[in-house]
Scaffold this active site. Structure first.
Site, mmCIF file in Angstrom:
data_model
loop_
_atom_site.group_PDB
_atom_site.id
_atom_site.type_symbol
_atom_site.label_atom_id
_atom_site.label_comp_id
_atom_site.label_asym_id
_atom_site.label_seq_id
_atom_site.Cartn_x
_atom_site.Cartn_y
_atom_site.Cartn_z
ATOM 1 N N ASP A 13 -39.405 -7.666 30.397
ATOM 2 C CA ASP A 13 -40.287 -8.636 29.768
ATOM 3 C C ASP A 13 -41.612 -7.910 29.520
ATOM 4 O OD1 ASP A 13 -41.535 -10.857 28.709
ATOM 5 O OD2 ASP A 13 -40.882 -12.232 30.280
ATOM 6 N N TRP A 14 -42.484 -8.550 28.749
ATOM 7 C CA TRP A 14 -43.704 -7.861 28.300
ATOM 8 C C TRP A 14 -44.625 -7.553 29.492
ATOM 9 C CZ3 TRP A 14 -40.265 -7.758 25.093
ATOM 10 C CH2 TRP A 14 -40.426 -7.425 23.760
#
Ligand code: BGC
Length: 829
Positions: free
Chosen positions: A267-268
């Site tokens: 995920d970011w």
């Protein structure tokens, strides 16, 4: 309830006891895989050749995100290797449509899609996103999100599907098939246990093996069996290790257990390490290269990461690209967008998932005088609430106001009035003593605008100040207190939703204070910087609120019926803090319903809400965030042009104290950085059954405008599962939809935790008046099995089990008991 009364029917077993095939090793062995194993991507000569030609730097460049030189506004970019004709990858959110800076089809929120209980529709939803993603220059979609709805407070409950693992598994599989049929690579997310937003970046989720396998993992396993090209690792920790460097889940389960051969991206900013992450099974760091760029190269040089691990990850990325025709130019040409087709699907889904929770005295559908004299009330009556905030926000193609849609549908001669009722964007400040204008103040580029004056308050009151602004937020102080300081956390960063932006696009922030009567010092500093600034400073007070409610009550009294739009605005990055509707909407609904009992409340909410006013209203229609065609869909359902087709995919609790995560901070929101999933397998409706707690509305609930009769339950063995047969008849006067739900009771032979009833199959049916359908619902071996944490495998739940068919988890229509037996081991009599 509009359907007919519950009936029990005796089990008619065809051919005696129900026998379910288990593995050849005999009783209580793991049954044959419920999910077909995926075909492992064959070794591709092209991928092998490329791997041999790529330099270490080039390989590493494929394993982390970078700045897109020609960005389309998407979330991520991975450069290609031009000299070897490896193209770049563009990766866009998200769950309800393609999130770029351009317009795209804003589909209804995934929770609304799920409410249709229709895997075929999920495929169509996926196809729309798949086509648009390709048309809008994207290669990878950062969706679907399938973390189960565990807490009613979770900020992303609208972005995901359900609290039930079977429904989730069925829908995600078809949605992925739809997305990928258009040539867009799907990313199932967030693996795993990202079931809340609060502390999502640090929380350590502690969960036992059995619930992990039976609940959250079921959807992921189904997504991979359907061929998802990529998996996104979650922010949180799972049993002590960050999900993006968690070997037990990334390698032992995902690769060795399920045979996944695509790639895992973080995920970011969810990667936390180099060696631990790549060793555990993370392949790509997004959106940049804090750990998988220079640090990875150094790790290879120092020997702490063998180059084979880099090759392994590159191989996974390239293999998926090869599968999608991205390496040899065989991918189909990017299509044009088809906005009309997208709009048709958006409308179809919004109608199909519209969930009628409550309907007294035939308040809905609106017919006769009630359809010709309507008071529309509420801010989302005029401002369409299209989609939630955060990475699921889509720039919609268009969006009609519900009021306009209702007026158009009511037609000429009808009287459709409007009252705001609840003001979320505020009213102009009373003339400040200096005469300063806080309405639409323009600050020129480079200029600074200041105000230092007095705000005079006549009576003590609660004030909510609203600042609307472009550019940097102006600094506003009242009696020395800063009204709009930067908010902690990421909530600030996420756009979209309803309350965070005014209809003209200016950002909006609020602050509520009790003000004493008298003079208050107000100072404002606004800076034009390079682009100039537009801002407004507004307010609501107890007095303005009372006036808004009084106007709404007058409108309600003057009309034959009321459609009251209520909202709740959820977003990624923050959980809700209470289940009540925000602001003063409960008081508004109570006042309006007291003035007109034919009040239909339309809920544009993310998830469950409490409804203290329920018994006083005529109807409640749950529309969630209905996408760009939401106004038309809402009007169609209200007027009965279509049946409300949705059913709840999550239980709605009665109060903040009576739900699965209430009362124990270790269970939610976590204590000392850790959260215990101590409810075990009792997620959602399973918990309400086990604890004997009555919900406000059960899982699976939703009313039709017609009535259905269920009869003739049969159960017979069917391969390694069961076939559950029954007949459904529409006994009413209108064409309508029922969602038949098959629930399975526990096995007496398993000494494992089991649900009192668990969804084992379902069928959405549309029937004309008098029409009947014989239905067979298949119950899979997986649904008949439990995960045994001692054997680390699935065990078949044999013995006498209850099988019921109903219209919610709490409304069985037909019940029987049947035997589930393991087959005799091969070679024995
Ligand atoms: C979200 C992801 C999303 C990513 C890129 C993250 O904050 O958790 O779901 O795909 O941002 O926008």
């Amino acid at each position: 309830m509009s359907d007919t009364v519950s009936r029990r029917s005796a089990l008619r077993l065809l051919g005696g006891a129900v026998t379910v095939a288990a593995a050849a090793t005999g009783a209580l062995a793991a049954p044959a895989r419920a999910l077909a194993p995926r075909t492992v991507t064959p070794v591709s000569p092209r991928v092998e050749t490329l791997l041999a030609l790529l330099t270490l730097d080039e390989k590493i460049s494929l394993l982390h995100g970078a700045q897109d030189p020609h960005s389309l506004g998407q979330a991520g970019y991975v450069p290609g290797v031009a000299r070897l004709a490896i193209p770049p990858l563009r990766l866009a959110d998200g769950p309800a449509g393609v999130r770029v800076t351009q317009h795209a089809t804003a589909l209804p929120a995934p929770v609304l899609l799920a409410a249709a209980f229709d895997p075929v529709l999920a495929r169509e939803y996926g196809e729309v996103i798949g086509r648009e993603g390709r048309a809008l220059g994207q290669d990878v979609l950062l969706s679907p999100m399938i973390n189960l709805i565990r807490t009613p407070y979770a900020g992303r409950n609208f972005e995901t599907l359900s609290e039930d693992p079977l429904l989730c598994a069925d829908l995600v599989a078809e949605e992925i098939r739809g997305i990928q049929s258009q040539g867009l690579i799907a990313t199932v997310k967030h693996f795993a246990m990202n079931n809340q937003e609060q502390d999502r970046l640090t929380l350590d989720v502690r969960i036992a093996e059995q619930p992990l396998r039976e609940l959250e993992f079921r959807g992921f396993e189904a997504a991979l069996a359907a061929g998802a090209g990529a998996v996104m690792g979650a922010y949180n920790k799972v049993n002590g290790a960050f999900a993006c460097e968690n070997k037990p889940i990334l390698s032992d389960v995902l690769r060795d257990g399920w045979g996944f051969d695509g790639w895992v991206m973080s995920d970011w900013f969810a990667a936390h390490s180099t060696v631990a992450a790549i060793t555990a099974g993370l392949d790509m760091e997004m959106p940049s290269g804090n750990y998988f760029a220079g640090a990875l190269k150094e790790a290879v040089h120092s020997g702490s990461v063998p180059e084979e691990l880099v090759d392994r990850s590159v191989h996974r990325v390239l293999s998926v690209m090869e599968r999608f025709g991205l390496l040899d130019g065989s991918a189909p040409a990017r299509p044009d967008r088809d906005p009309q087709a997208g709009a048709r699907t958006a409308l179809k889904v919004a109608k199909a998932g519209a969930t009628l929770l409550h309907n007294r005295h035939a308040t809905l559908p609106l017919t006769g005088p009630a359809a010709r004299s309507i008071a529309v009330i509420g801010p989302t009556g005029t401002i369409p609430f299209v989609s939630g905030g955060g990475s699921a926000h889509v720039v919609p193609e268009h969006a009609q106001s519900p009021l306009d849609a209702l007026r158009a549908r009511a037609g000429q001669g009808a009287r459709v009035s409007y009252a705001l009722g609840e003001d979320i964007f505020g009213k102009p400040l009373p003339g400040a003593s200096s005469g300063a204008d806080f309405e639409g103040q323009h600050v020129a580029p480079g200029a600074t605008w200041t105000y230092d004056g007095t705000l005079t308050v006549a009576d003590p009151d609660e004030w909510t100040f609203c600042i609307h602004y472009s550019g940097d937020r102006p600094k506003v102080f009242l009696d020395g207190t800063e009204l709009f300081p930067p908010a902690p956390g990421l909530g600030e960063y996420f756009s979209g939703g309803l309350v965070g932006a005014a209809p003209d696009g200016l950002a909006v922030r609020r602050r509520t204070l009790e003000l004493a009567a008298g003079a208050h010092r107000l100072t404002v500093t606004a800076k034009g910087r390079t682009a100039g600034q537009l801002f407004r400073l507004r307010r609501t007070t107890g007095a303005t609120r009372a006036a808004d409610v009084a106007e709404a009550v007058r409108a309600a009294r003057a009309a034959a019926s009321v459609v009251l739009f209520a909202y709740e605005d959820a977003t990624e990055g923050a959980d809700r803090t209470r289940l009540a509707l925000p602001g003063h909407q409960n008081e508004l609904i109570a006042a309006v319903a007291a003035a007109n009992s034919r009040t239909a409340v339309v809920l544009n909410t993310s998830s469950s809400t409490t409804m203290p006013w329920l018994d006083h209203t005529g109807a409640v229609l749950q529309m969630y965030y209905p996408g760009q065609e939401g106004a038309e869909a809402t009007a169609a359902v209200l007027f009965g042009d279509c049946d409300p087709g949705g059913r709840l995919t999550q239980t709605f609790p009665v109060s903040d104290t009576r739900h699965p995560v209430a009362g124990d901070p270790r269970r939610y929101p976590g204590a000392n950085g850790t959260e215990e999933y101590s409810e075990g397998i009792n997620l959602g409706y399973r918990w309400y059954d086990t604890e004997g707690v009555a919900p406000l509305f059960p899982f699976g609930h939703g009313l039709s405008y017609t009535t259905f009769e269920y009869s003739g339950l049969t159960v017979r063995p069917d391969g390694d599962g069961l076939a559950v047969g029954f007949t459904v008849r529409n006994t009413g006067q209108r064409t309508g939809i029922t969602v038949a739900q098959v629930y399975l009771g526990p096995s007496p032979d398993l000494r494992l935790d089991q649900a009192r009833r668990a969804l084992a199959g379902y069928r959405r049916l549309e029937l004309e008046p008098g029409g009947a359908r014989q239905v067979t619902v298949r119950v899979s071996a997986r649904s008949l099995s439990s995960w045994d944490p001692e054997r680390h495998g699935w065990v078949l739940g044999t013995g006498t089990r209850e099988i019921s068919v109903g219209v919610s988890a709490r409304e069985p229509r037909l019940i029987c008991r049947g035997q589930v037996r393991s087959p005799e081991p091969a070679g024995q009599p």
